[in-house]
Scaffold this motif. Structure first.
Motif, PDB file in Angstrom:
ATOM      1  N   PRO A 279       0.836  -1.208   0.000  1.00 22.25           N
ATOM      2  CA  PRO A 279       0.000   0.000   0.000  1.00 22.25           C
ATOM      3  C   PRO A 279       0.867   1.254   0.000  1.00 22.25           C
ATOM      4  O   PRO A 279       2.004   1.243   0.469  1.00 22.25           O
ATOM      5  N   VAL A 280       0.319   2.335  -0.496  1.00 22.77           N
ATOM      6  CA  VAL A 280       1.054   3.582  -0.679  1.00 22.77           C
ATOM      7  C   VAL A 280       0.472   4.665   0.227  1.00 22.77           C
ATOM      8  O   VAL A 280      -0.756   4.806   0.325  1.00 22.77           O
ATOM      9  N   VAL A 281       1.348   5.425   0.880  1.00 26.72           N
ATOM     10  CA  VAL A 281       0.935   6.527   1.757  1.00 26.72           C
ATOM     11  C   VAL A 281       1.649   7.786   1.291  1.00 26.72           C
ATOM     12  O   VAL A 281       2.876   7.871   1.371  1.00 26.72           O
TER      13      VAL A 281
ATOM     14  N   ARG B 130       1.922   5.115 -12.559  1.00 30.88           N
ATOM     15  CA  ARG B 130       2.674   4.792 -13.772  1.00 30.88           C
ATOM     16  C   ARG B 130       3.889   3.930 -13.420  1.00 30.88           C
ATOM     17  O   ARG B 130       4.193   2.955 -14.119  1.00 30.88           O
ATOM     18  N   ALA B 131       4.582   4.281 -12.339  1.00 34.39           N
ATOM     19  CA  ALA B 131       5.756   3.507 -11.925  1.00 34.39           C
ATOM     20  C   ALA B 131       5.381   2.101 -11.489  1.00 34.39           C
ATOM     21  O   ALA B 131       6.172   1.160 -11.637  1.00 34.39           O
ATOM     22  N   SER B 132       4.172   1.932 -10.941  1.00 31.51           N
ATOM     23  CA  SER B 132       3.756   0.609 -10.468  1.00 31.51           C
ATOM     24  C   SER B 132       3.648  -0.390 -11.608  1.00 31.51           C
ATOM     25  O   SER B 132       3.683  -1.604 -11.382  1.00 31.51           O
ATOM     26  N   ARG B 133       3.530   0.125 -12.825  1.00 33.42           N
ATOM     27  CA  ARG B 133       3.428  -0.763 -13.989  1.00 33.42           C
ATOM     28  C   ARG B 133       4.763  -0.921 -14.715  1.00 33.42           C
ATOM     29  O   ARG B 133       4.830  -1.613 -15.729  1.00 33.42           O
ATOM     30  N   ASP B 134       5.805  -0.284 -14.193  1.00 36.61           N
ATOM     31  CA  ASP B 134       7.127  -0.338 -14.825  1.00 36.61           C
ATOM     32  C   ASP B 134       8.093  -1.052 -13.889  1.00 36.61           C
ATOM     33  O   ASP B 134       8.640  -0.454 -12.962  1.00 36.61           O
ATOM     34  N   GLY B 135       8.299  -2.316 -14.132  1.00 36.01           N
ATOM     35  CA  GLY B 135       9.159  -3.095 -13.246  1.00 36.01           C
ATOM     36  C   GLY B 135      10.627  -2.780 -13.390  1.00 36.01           C
ATOM     37  O   GLY B 135      11.442  -3.276 -12.617  1.00 36.01           O
ATOM     38  N   ASN B 136      11.009  -1.972 -14.383  1.00 35.28           N
ATOM     39  CA  ASN B 136      12.421  -1.660 -14.608  1.00 35.28           C
ATOM     40  C   ASN B 136      12.808  -0.274 -14.118  1.00 35.28           C
ATOM     41  O   ASN B 136      13.893   0.206 -14.423  1.00 35.28           O
ATOM     42  N   ALA B 137      11.920   0.381 -13.386  1.00 33.45           N
ATOM     43  CA  ALA B 137      12.179   1.761 -12.973  1.00 33.45           C
ATOM     44  C   ALA B 137      12.950   1.859 -11.665  1.00 33.45           C
ATOM     45  O   ALA B 137      13.166   2.947 -11.152  1.00 33.45           O
ATOM     46  N   GLY B 138      13.376   0.731 -11.102  1.00 36.42           N
ATOM     47  CA  GLY B 138      14.123   0.773  -9.848  1.00 36.42           C
ATOM     48  C   GLY B 138      13.197   0.650  -8.657  1.00 36.42           C
ATOM     49  O   GLY B 138      11.989   0.894  -8.752  1.00 36.42           O
TER      50      GLY B 138
ATOM     51  N   ASP C  41       1.102  -0.741  -4.790  1.00 42.84           N
ATOM     52  CA  ASP C  41      -0.334  -0.995  -4.944  1.00 42.84           C
ATOM     53  C   ASP C  41      -1.059   0.337  -4.806  1.00 42.84           C
ATOM     54  O   ASP C  41      -1.513   0.714  -3.723  1.00 42.84           O
ATOM     55  N   THR C  42      -1.148   1.088  -5.899  1.00 41.29           N
ATOM     56  CA  THR C  42      -1.783   2.408  -5.846  1.00 41.29           C
ATOM     57  C   THR C  42      -3.294   2.315  -5.733  1.00 41.29           C
ATOM     58  O   THR C  42      -3.953   3.336  -5.546  1.00 41.29           O
ATOM     59  N   GLY C  43      -3.845   1.101  -5.841  1.00 37.47           N
ATOM     60  CA  GLY C  43      -5.265   0.931  -5.557  1.00 37.47           C
ATOM     61  C   GLY C  43      -5.555   0.982  -4.074  1.00 37.47           C
ATOM     62  O   GLY C  43      -6.720   1.101  -3.670  1.00 37.47           O
ATOM     63  N   ARG C  44      -4.510   0.879  -3.255  1.00 36.17           N
ATOM     64  CA  ARG C  44      -4.633   1.049  -1.797  1.00 36.17           C
ATOM     65  C   ARG C  44      -3.726   2.222  -1.410  1.00 36.17           C
ATOM     66  O   ARG C  44      -2.594   2.034  -0.974  1.00 36.17           O
ATOM     67  N   ALA C  45      -4.218   3.424  -1.594  1.00 33.23           N
ATOM     68  CA  ALA C  45      -3.415   4.621  -1.362  1.00 33.23           C
ATOM     69  C   ALA C  45      -4.110   5.519  -0.343  1.00 33.23           C
ATOM     70  O   ALA C  45      -5.315   5.775  -0.436  1.00 33.23           O
ATOM     71  N   ALA C  46      -3.328   5.996   0.624  1.00 30.93           N
ATOM     72  CA  ALA C  46      -3.813   6.967   1.606  1.00 30.93           C
ATOM     73  C   ALA C  46      -3.089   8.280   1.381  1.00 30.93           C
ATOM     74  O   ALA C  46      -1.931   8.300   0.941  1.00 30.93           O
TER      75      ALA C  46
END
Length: 495
Positions: free
Chosen positions: A239-241, A325-333, A340-345
């Motif tokens: 999850p993202v905060v 956008r980064a969550s879908r790019d596995g090569n961005a480091g 999981d930006t679908g669980r963001a506070a």
């Protein structure tokens, strides 16, 4: 690709010992200075050896400290040591029939007391304004961190007159990481480099009218996170905060809180808001200082605060878009691909709390809101529709007659459960890292203490986030009520 972050200096040579507020080298200087004072009372033969040994210890430790960075708190200790050295080698006043060393001690008593006073000022000043020692994160994950910079091509920069200038934000991420090898360089507090940390520290000090040297302990500190550490194994998403600091605040002002959340499996993304934050160092080396200045007229300041809050809210939504956008790019480091930006506070302190409330009203992607002692600036519409936690200090009508009523109205109109928790002993700066490095004055940082303040803020916010963003949500009321005076607002309650 996300830009790489330069490694932080290790700094273990100058790290302070927990509880002492002095580094090992500073302790040597202090002990040497005390020995020089004591040497005055010793017989001449012993005095010479003790003075030479103690003086050598003080001199060598001071040379090393000067090379790595001598703190101003050590200057009175060195002054006391210098005076004690002069007293120890000076010829005492002789009196007939009495040993010279005994007769001279009474004659030098005022000077000896002056030495003791100067030497005592050092540890006292180090205790009042220490190098912060960050609490050990309480979760099972190690913590990694990195800094990214994003520019919104669709949003003009409202703080400048250049029509081609676009809004840029700097974001620091803390995330669950694999355990780093022993001796890995830990991130410096307040900046990627020592120079950035000092630039930010000086700007924060100027903002409150203090000379920068008084708080020079903050940029010396190192945190528990490791720059660019590999993300934790397991393959799951976190999850993202998002976090917005207070007025003039900076992305790192809640580092202890961010590291603790990351150790429990969250990714924390804290923002610098250029032209609002005290100082923002961009990737090209430019430093942007704050332009948000109050006028002293309450009505005008309310209008300005509402406008600044709107900019911050837009920054938060933009960063969530970039994180998605980064969550879908596995090569961005790291930690891209594990977000999981679908669980963001969305969270914030002071004006950042107001921005968090506004961002949640405008952007339905945010699943929860946390307001850390923030007055709700800006419009009260649209209605909040997300679970909300408001942590506040004890506010009375005498201190601010508008704060609690306005916050209560916002929570009562929420269509989701809301919690307002008043923390006893808290002050406005309790909800950030301030208690770790500011004088322990209750009116400034509260009375919870340096260790307890970050622990309480982390425990309460984590209980709320776990109930909203974790797969098996629960009611956080029991945990929250154990820490203070809790008011719960549920949809459909009679008001």
């Amino acid at each position: 690709m996300w830009p790489q972050t330069p490694g932080a200096e290790d700094g273990r040579v100058t790290e302070t010992v927990a509880g002492l507020y002095l580094s090992p080298l500073e302790c040597l200087v202090l002990l040497g200075a005390v020995a020089l004072v004591v040497a005055r009372r010793l017989p001449p033969a012993v005095r010479t050896r003790v003075t030479a040994a103690a003086g050598a210890v003080v001199l060598l430790a001071t040379i090393v400290l000067s090379a790595v960075g001598l703190r101003w708190q050590m200057l009175p200790v060195l002054a006391g040591a210098a005076l004690a050295s002069l007293l120890a080698v000076s010829r005492p006043i002789r009196r007939t029939g009495r040993p010279a060393w005994r007769a001279g001690w009474w004659a030098a008593l005022p000077a000896s007391m002056a030495c003791v006073g100067l030497i005592a000022m050092g540890p006292l000043a180090a205790w009042a304004l220490p190098v912060p020692v960050f609490p050990e994160p309480s979760g099972r994950f190690a913590v990694g961190t990195r800094v990214v910079q994003w520019t919104d091509p669709r949003r003009p920069e409202s703080f400048t007159a250049d029509p081609h200038d676009r809004r840029t934000v700097v974001v620091q991420l803390w995330y669950p990481a694999r355990e780093s090898p022993a001796g890995a360089r830990r991130a410096r507090y307040l900046g990627r480099t020592e120079q950035e940390a000092r630039t930010v520290s000086d700007a924060l000090a100027r903002q409150v009218g203090l000379p920068g040297f008084l708080v020079d302990g903050a940029p010396r500190a190192h945190t528990h996170a490791v720059f660019d550490a590999p993300v934790a194994g397991g393959g799951g998403r976190f999850p993202v905060v998002l976090f917005s600091p207070g007025s003039g605040g900076v992305r790192t002002q809640n580092t202890a809180w961010a590291e603790d959340l990351a150790s429990h499996g969250y990714v924390v993304a804290a923002l610098d808001h250029p032209y609002d934050s005290a100082a923002v160092v961009l990737a090209d080396g430019r430093t942007i200082h704050t332009r948000t200045v109050s006028t002293g007229d309450r009505d005008k300041d309310d209008e300005l605060a509402a406008a600044w809050t709107a900019v911050r809210a837009a920054d938060l939504s933009f960063v969530l878009t970039e994180l998605d956008r980064a969550s879908r790019d596995g090569n961005a480091g790291p930690p891209a691909g594990r977000l999981d930006t679908g669980r963001a506070a969305v969270t914030g302190h002071s004006m950042g709390g107001a921005a968090a409330l506004q961002a949640a009203r405008n952007d339905r992607r945010f699943a929860a809101v946390i307001d850390l002692d923030g007055y709700p600036h800006g419009p009260a519409s649209p209605t909040l529709r997300r679970p909300t936690l408001a942590l506040t200090q004890a506010v009375t009508p005498a201190t601010d007659p508008r704060y609690v009523p306005r916050l209560t109205r916002a929570l009562e109109r929420n269509t989701a459960p809301s919690y307002r928790l008043t923390l006893p002993g808290a002050a406005h700066l309790t909800f950030m890292d301030g208690p770790l490095y500011l004088p322990p004055v209750p009116s400034i940082v509260g009375s919870l203490g340096r260790a307890e303040s970050p622990r309480v803020v982390s425990a309460t916010t984590r209980a709320f986030l776990d109930s909203v963003l974790r797969p098996r949500p629960g009611d956080p009321a029991a945990v929250l009520s154990a820490h203070g005076d809790l008011h719960v607002h549920r949809p459909g309650d009679d008001r």
